[in-house]
Design a protein around this motif. Structure first.
Motif, short mmCIF file in Angstrom:
data_model
loop_
_atom_site.label_atom_id
_atom_site.label_comp_id
_atom_site.label_asym_id
_atom_site.label_seq_id
_atom_site.Cartn_x
_atom_site.Cartn_y
_atom_site.Cartn_z
N ARG A 38 36.83 40.07 48.12
CA ARG A 38 35.84 40.00 47.19
C ARG A 38 35.77 41.05 46.17
N LYS A 39 35.15 42.14 46.88
CA LYS A 39 34.43 43.26 46.76
C LYS A 39 36.35 44.27 45.76
N ARG A 80 36.36 43.03 42.29
CA ARG A 80 35.25 43.41 41.40
C ARG A 80 35.81 44.77 41.29
N ALA A 138 35.86 33.05 38.09
CA ALA A 138 34.40 32.99 37.84
C ALA A 138 33.53 34.20 37.92
N HIS A 139 34.22 35.33 37.64
CA HIS A 139 33.64 36.70 37.02
C HIS A 139 33.56 36.49 35.56
N GLN A 140 32.08 36.85 34.72
CA GLN A 140 32.16 36.63 33.66
C GLN A 140 32.62 37.88 32.75
N ASP A 141 33.96 38.74 33.66
CA ASP A 141 33.91 40.33 33.01
C ASP A 141 35.43 40.41 32.22
N ASP A 182 33.62 28.22 32.77
CA ASP A 182 32.05 28.63 33.14
C ASP A 182 31.79 29.95 31.30
N ASN A 183 32.78 31.53 31.34
CA ASN A 183 33.02 31.99 30.20
C ASN A 183 34.04 31.55 29.08
#
Lengths: 317, 310
Positions: free
Chosen positions: B61-62, B65, B238-241, B264-265
């Motif tokens: 996951r990193k 990211r 799930a990442h907000q960006d 979610d976003n």
């Protein structure tokens, strides 16, 4: 007016020659060893609950800084609001330690953080160059203190220091300390990027502490080389040794160039391993930073929610 | 007599030492660089018959990211580049692929168990697809945007804008043509992409990174990750960006999970579309899926003494 506290080292500041002999008698710095030590401490893995603790601690240590020619009262008010409540979506987020502004913005900042634990720090003494007559520097400090500054960040006269005129630097710091009075704490900025050698940084640290600094601070953030793990480690060793000899505890503030949570946590490891737990408190350790806070908040949100956050969820400063 | 030839054969062998082949280390493509997985993990990639081909990085996951950070950083310049410039760069990708056609034919053949001619057809179709989307970059605005007739003294103009950072789950079966068919439309319109390659057959995708890196495509516009699709897709969804997600490579169960996380976003979600034949003409749907429409109302009125108006 006591210029120096009566301690084991009070006689070294008796004259120019004793001061010079003392500073040049400090052991030389093993540059390779220092950098290797700082790098090896930077590899510690801080995860889960320890990371959560470290992030909250780091947030509470931030001196949220704006030192631009374009600073407006509105920007300083916004900064103050952010310092008091860094993450409005989570009230458990600790407030930052202070906001750091130019002297003419102190009154505005003071009003913005009124009623909170956030302090107002002001740079002074012709920041960042420090190239002004002493009378001007002292007037700068007095104005800031009168406007309500809780902390004064002064710059030393690097020109005098590099010329070997240590007594001049010493006298200037003691004079500024006196101008701060009893209420304002004094942070002394060495601008380590301009001091050229690690030996000089060690000498400057001791000089600052002998002159009565409450904090020693790496840099202004206005030159190419700012806080690095190595120069901060060196200053942490200095405050540790100074307390061992005199019983006086002095704080440390790395400033400039610390932008990520990962970096901030590395500095906290340095503090814990070098100076010790006594310094793991925002009374004794600070980060001079502006963009660092946003990254700390993003990491904090990640830990709380389990999903990666993004720049849309923190303020644009 | 019989001794002699034997002897010469021996000396021949000892003089001509067999050359050791140089194996390629397949790496991720993130932010214009070729890192290994942050986790240090790899997994074995086999051909269609189960024979080992290479070790591919197994992203964590990193890595996902980091790829999002790179894609976000690249978005401003890429979406701000002129459509003409983007078209040229996409065409350049096709040119670079053409030069390495043989390599991709071999990789696709091995990955999907295709004959040489069938694999070549896939690669040719993939190269043509880049050209096709290269042509669309400066035409999509005319097709999906335009002037709207409104009942008032206004110019009313709609123009398509890229959505932002798009997570793309590349199709699992079609390792190269399928991949190109989902990535090209995303970047053609000015989005930046974080792509999860086919889990079983990631090698053609990882090799594509080498072409992208030499095609003037700014680093970070396309980021390619390999590994377990479900593991990497969950934090991206799930990442907000991340602004949108294309679920082409997700099965029904995974797609549902990811769509819930994406809500979610309010990400744009492109649900898996069954595709039997990736060589078929793709239409504009994959481009319009990741476009927003910006509408501008511009006041008009009578102009000058003649009283004319727009």
């Amino acid at each position: 007016m006591p210029t120096t506290a009566p301690h084991a080292l009070s006689d070294v500041t008796a004259s120019d020659s004793t001061l010079r002999r003392f500073l040049h008698g400090l052991p030389g710095v093993d540059a390779v060893g220092l950098e290797a030590r700082a790098a090896s401490l930077g590899t510690r893995s801080i995860k889960t609950t320890a990371k959560a603790y470290a992030i909250d601690l780091a947030i509470s240590m931030v001196d949220l800084t704006t030192l631009e020619g374009a600073d407006t009262p509105g920007k300083v008010r916004a900064l103050g609001a952010k310092a008091v409540r860094p993450d409005p979506t989570d009230r458990m987020t600790p407030a930052t330690a202070a906001v750091c502004v130019y002297p003419d913005m102190v009154a505005t900042a003071k009003k913005a953080v009124a009623g909170s634990s956030v302090k107002v720090a002001s740079v002074a003494t012709a920041f960042p160059a420090g190239r002004a007559p002493i009378a001007v520097k002292l007037a700068d400090v007095r104005e800031a203190v009168a406007a309500g500054a809780d902390e004064i960040d002064m710059v030393i006269d690097r020109g005098a220091f590099l010329a070997g005129n240590y007594m001049k630097v010493y006298d200037e710091i003691t004079a500024v300390k006196e101008a701060c009075g009893t209420d304002a704490r004094l942070k002394v900025i060495f601008e380590t990027g301009e001091l050229s050698t690690y030996d000089n940084i060690r000498r400057a640290s001791w000089l600052g502490m002998l002159a009565g600094a409450d904090f020693i601070k790496t840099s202004t953030g206005k030159v190419a080389v700012n806080a690095t793990p190595a120069n901060t480690l060196l200053m942490l060793e200095a405050v540790r040794d100074f307390r061992a000899q005199t019983g006086i505890q002095v704080g440390v503030k790395p400033a400039g160039g610390i932008r990520t949570s990962k970096d901030a946590i590395k500095f906290l490891v340095l503090v814990n391993e070098t100076a010790g737990e006594d310094w793991l408190d925002n009374h004794w350790f600070r980060f001079g930073a502006s963009s660092l806070l946003n990254d700390l908040l993003l990491q904090r949100q990640k830990l709380a929610t389990g999903r990666y956050s993004g720049p849309d969820y923190v303020t644009v400063d | 007599m019989s001794d002699k030839p034997e002897k010469t054969e021996k000396t021949d062998k000892s003089e001509r030492t067999e050359r050791l082949s140089v194996f390629k280390t397949y790496k991720l493509y993130v932010g214009g660089k070729f890192p290994r997985s942050e986790s240090g993990r790899v997994y074995e990639v086999t051909d269609a018959k189960g024979k080992w081909l290479a070790n591919a990085p197994q992203s964590s996951r990193k890595d996902a990211r980091d790829a999002v950070v790179a894609a976000r950083k690249a978005f401003g310049a890429w979406s701000g580049a002129t459509a003409y410039n983007r078209g040229q760069i996409l065409y350049r990708i096709a040119e670079m692929l053409e030069g390495r056609r043989d390599q991709y034919v071999r990789e696709v053949g091995e990955a999907e168990g295709l004959s040489r001619s069938k694999a070549a057809a896939q690669v040719d179709a993939a190269i043509d697809r880049w050209v096709w989307y290269a042509g669309w970059t400066d035409k999509i605005a005319q097709v999906v945007g335009g002037g709207n007739p409104v009942a008032g003294p206004f110019f009313n103009l709609s123009s398509p804008e890229p959505t932002g950072v798009v997570a793309v789950l590349a199709p699992q079966e079609s390792s190269f043509l399928g991949l190109v068919s989902v990535v090209a439309p995303v970047v053609a319109t000015g989005n930046t992409a974080v792509v999860i390659a086919s889990e079983k057959a990631p090698l053609p995708a990882l090799s594509l990174g080498e072409v992208l890196a030499t095609s003037d495509l700014p680093g970070g516009v396309v980021n390619i990750l390999s590994g377990r699709t479900a593991e990497i897709a969950a934090p991206l969804a799930a990442h907000q960006d991340v602004n949108a997600i294309d679920l082409a490579g997700a099965d029904e169960v995974l797609a549902k999970e990811l769509e819930i996380a994406a809500a979610d976003n309010l990400k744009r979600v492109l649900r898996p579309q069954p595709v039997d034949d990736w060589t078929a003409a793709p239409g504009t749907e994959r481009m319009t899926a990741f476009l927003e429409t910006k509408t501008v109302w511009h006041p008009t009125g009578s102009l000058g003494a003649s009283g004319s108006s727009y």
